[in-house]
Design an enzyme around this catalytic site. Sequence first.
Site, PDB file in Angstrom:
ATOM      1  CB  ALA A 188     111.313  85.361  58.039  1.00 18.37           C
ATOM      2  CD  GLN A 199     110.841  85.940  53.619  1.00 21.50           C
ATOM      3  OE1 GLN A 199     111.380  85.363  54.569  1.00 21.50           O
ATOM      4  NE2 GLN A 199     110.243  85.300  52.641  1.00 21.50           N
ATOM      5  NE  ARG A 234     115.371  71.977  51.449  1.00 19.09           N
ATOM      6  CZ  ARG A 234     114.358  71.139  51.234  1.00 19.09           C
ATOM      7  NH1 ARG A 234     114.170  70.129  52.056  1.00 19.09           N
ATOM      8  NH2 ARG A 234     113.548  71.303  50.207  1.00 19.09           N
ATOM      9  CE1 TYR A 273     106.079  81.362  60.492  1.00 21.50           C
ATOM     10  CE2 TYR A 273     106.829  81.278  58.211  1.00 21.50           C
ATOM     11  CZ  TYR A 273     106.904  80.822  59.525  1.00 21.50           C
ATOM     12  OH  TYR A 273     107.788  79.825  59.856  1.00 21.50           O
ATOM     13  CB  CYS A 297     114.733  81.142  59.953  1.00 20.64           C
ATOM     14  SG  CYS A 297     113.226  82.045  59.655  1.00 20.64           S
ATOM     15  NE  ARG A 322     109.539  82.550  49.270  1.00 22.13           N
ATOM     16  CZ  ARG A 322     110.553  81.696  49.441  1.00 22.13           C
ATOM     17  NH1 ARG A 322     110.749  81.126  50.616  1.00 22.13           N
ATOM     18  NH2 ARG A 322     111.386  81.424  48.457  1.00 22.13           N
ATOM     19  CB  SER A 352     115.371  80.629  48.956  1.00 22.93           C
ATOM     20  OG  SER A 352     113.999  80.753  49.203  1.00 22.93           O
TER      21      SER A 352
HETATM   22  C1  LIG Z   1     116.806  76.455  57.330  1.00 22.91           C
HETATM   23  C2  LIG Z   1     115.662  77.020  56.526  1.00 22.91           C
HETATM   24  C3  LIG Z   1     115.077  78.201  56.913  1.00 22.91           C
HETATM   25  C4  LIG Z   1     114.047  78.770  56.151  1.00 22.91           C
HETATM   26  N1  LIG Z   1     113.561  80.011  56.467  1.00 22.91           N
HETATM   27  C5  LIG Z   1     112.722  80.643  55.616  1.00 22.91           C
HETATM   28  C6  LIG Z   1     112.393  82.008  55.789  1.00 22.91           C
HETATM   29  O1  LIG Z   1     112.903  82.687  56.684  1.00 22.91           O
HETATM   30  N2  LIG Z   1     111.511  82.562  54.927  1.00 22.91           N
HETATM   31  C7  LIG Z   1     110.961  81.860  53.889  1.00 22.91           C
HETATM   32  O2  LIG Z   1     110.163  82.411  53.125  1.00 22.91           O
HETATM   33  N3  LIG Z   1     111.301  80.576  53.682  1.00 22.91           N
HETATM   34  C8  LIG Z   1     112.172  79.959  54.494  1.00 22.91           C
HETATM   35  N4  LIG Z   1     112.577  78.681  54.243  1.00 22.91           N
HETATM   36  C9  LIG Z   1     112.073  78.018  53.025  1.00 22.91           C
HETATM   37  C10 LIG Z   1     113.064  78.210  51.871  1.00 22.91           C
HETATM   38  O3  LIG Z   1     113.238  79.579  51.529  1.00 22.91           O
HETATM   39  C11 LIG Z   1     112.611  77.443  50.631  1.00 22.91           C
HETATM   40  O4  LIG Z   1     111.391  77.985  50.186  1.00 22.91           O
HETATM   41  C12 LIG Z   1     112.448  75.953  50.896  1.00 22.91           C
HETATM   42  O5  LIG Z   1     113.509  75.438  51.686  1.00 22.91           O
HETATM   43  C13 LIG Z   1     112.396  75.136  49.599  1.00 22.91           C
HETATM   44  O6  LIG Z   1     113.556  75.384  48.829  1.00 22.91           O
HETATM   45  P1  LIG Z   1     114.790  74.340  48.769  1.00 22.91           P
HETATM   46  O7  LIG Z   1     114.235  73.028  48.310  1.00 22.91           O
HETATM   47  O8  LIG Z   1     115.752  74.953  47.765  1.00 22.91           O
HETATM   48  O9  LIG Z   1     115.383  74.231  50.129  1.00 22.91           O
HETATM   49  C14 LIG Z   1     113.568  78.085  55.006  1.00 22.91           C
HETATM   50  C15 LIG Z   1     114.138  76.864  54.655  1.00 22.91           C
HETATM   51  C16 LIG Z   1     115.184  76.330  55.390  1.00 22.91           C
HETATM   52  C17 LIG Z   1     115.803  75.029  54.924  1.00 22.91           C
END
Ligand SMILES: Cc1cc2nc3c(=O)[nH]c(=O)nc-3n(C[C@H](O)[C@H](O)[C@H](O)COP(=O)(O)O)c2cc1C
Length: 372
Positions: A61, A103, A327, A185, A29, A233, A26
Amino acid sequence: MTAQTNHLFAPLQLRALSLPNRIAVSSMCEYSSTDGFADDWHFVHLGSRAIGGAGLVMTEATAVSPEGRISPGDLGLWKNEHIAQLARITAFLHRHGSFAGIQLAHAGRKASMPLAWLEQTAVPLEDGGWQPVAPSAIPYGDGYAAPLALDRAGMDKIVADFIAAAHRAITAGFDIAEVHAAHGYLLHQFLSPLSNQRTDEYGGSFENRVRFPLEVIRAVRAAWPQHLPVFVRISATDWVEGGWNLDESVAFAKLLKNSAVDLIDVSTGGLHPAQKIPVGPGYQVPHAETIRREANIPTGAVGMITRPVQADQIIREGQADLVLLAREFLRDPYWPLHAAVELKQEISWPVQYARSAAGRVPARQPVTTPSA
Ligand SMILES: Cc1cc2nc3c(=O)[nH]c(=O)nc-3n(C[C@H](O)[C@H](O)[C@H](O)COP(=O)(O)O)c2cc1C
């Protein structure tokens, strides 16, 4: 929908692309760019997840313009000079069996913030910050800058920026473009009545609020090669009374399907500080399932998917077509290799690591972007 046997390690056919499995990294950033450039951090970070066996690796992103960045450390694709470093990354992903997704993003009113690990107060203009824009002049919350409401010229520029970034992404070798319309966003700001209080044809009714996001998404779809997939998304709910909700997400997903979008990547939240999210294992999976069923479009599920059996079950039971892990991939870049062992699934390994999997698995083959 695919007629393939559904399980975590079954391929997923989307247009001419056959993802080798249902596991995606996923977007995350990294706040590690200078002037939008990818560097060795991105190369190693994204590359190691390809070595780990993810079928799809999404970039973070990636801002379509400097003012569309969340922070000064965001990845960007607003100039041709950005292409070379990204092309080096996509070539590596392909060599190690993963497809590459970008993305494309604009932060809107959540722009001009510091790197995530610093105190979250808007960076002032005199310290290198910039003026955020939004559908309406309503700030996200305390510590955020007041955005300027976009006029038609500003909106036209944003559409053009998305198109130009999509063209650069093609040159950089990406297979999938995902339009970021989630997490509060810019495009999500247009969707939600909490952030969009325009009185023109872009605010008010559902049809008006979806109008600008659809313009952007249809422009990216038109710019992207016909034989390659486009994802969107969304945040399926704001988790706030009176905000964007699941019913509207289903209606939006139907419009996206009619706009030749291939998969909805279903997240939630991020639009309003008053959100109350019932966080727990797989807490957003029911949203992906509802949208998949009601709008009859492939979905991706994301959010606290950590265990191989859990991920496999989501695919087997038809709740989603793809699982995206964020994560958990930071904890374990080799999650798919470990998941395959746990699920007793044969999976190919990089030839360089084959001795650690001796006798059990075939060596990994590179993937190539299908031609038209
Ligand atoms: C460090 C970090 C940066 C993230 N940056 C983005 C991003 O750039 N674009 C986005 O759509 N979601 C971003 N997310 C959200 C994740 O893609 C994901 O939707 C969210 O962490 C839930 O999934 P997880 O429980 O597997 O971590 C970010 C999450 C984390 C932890």
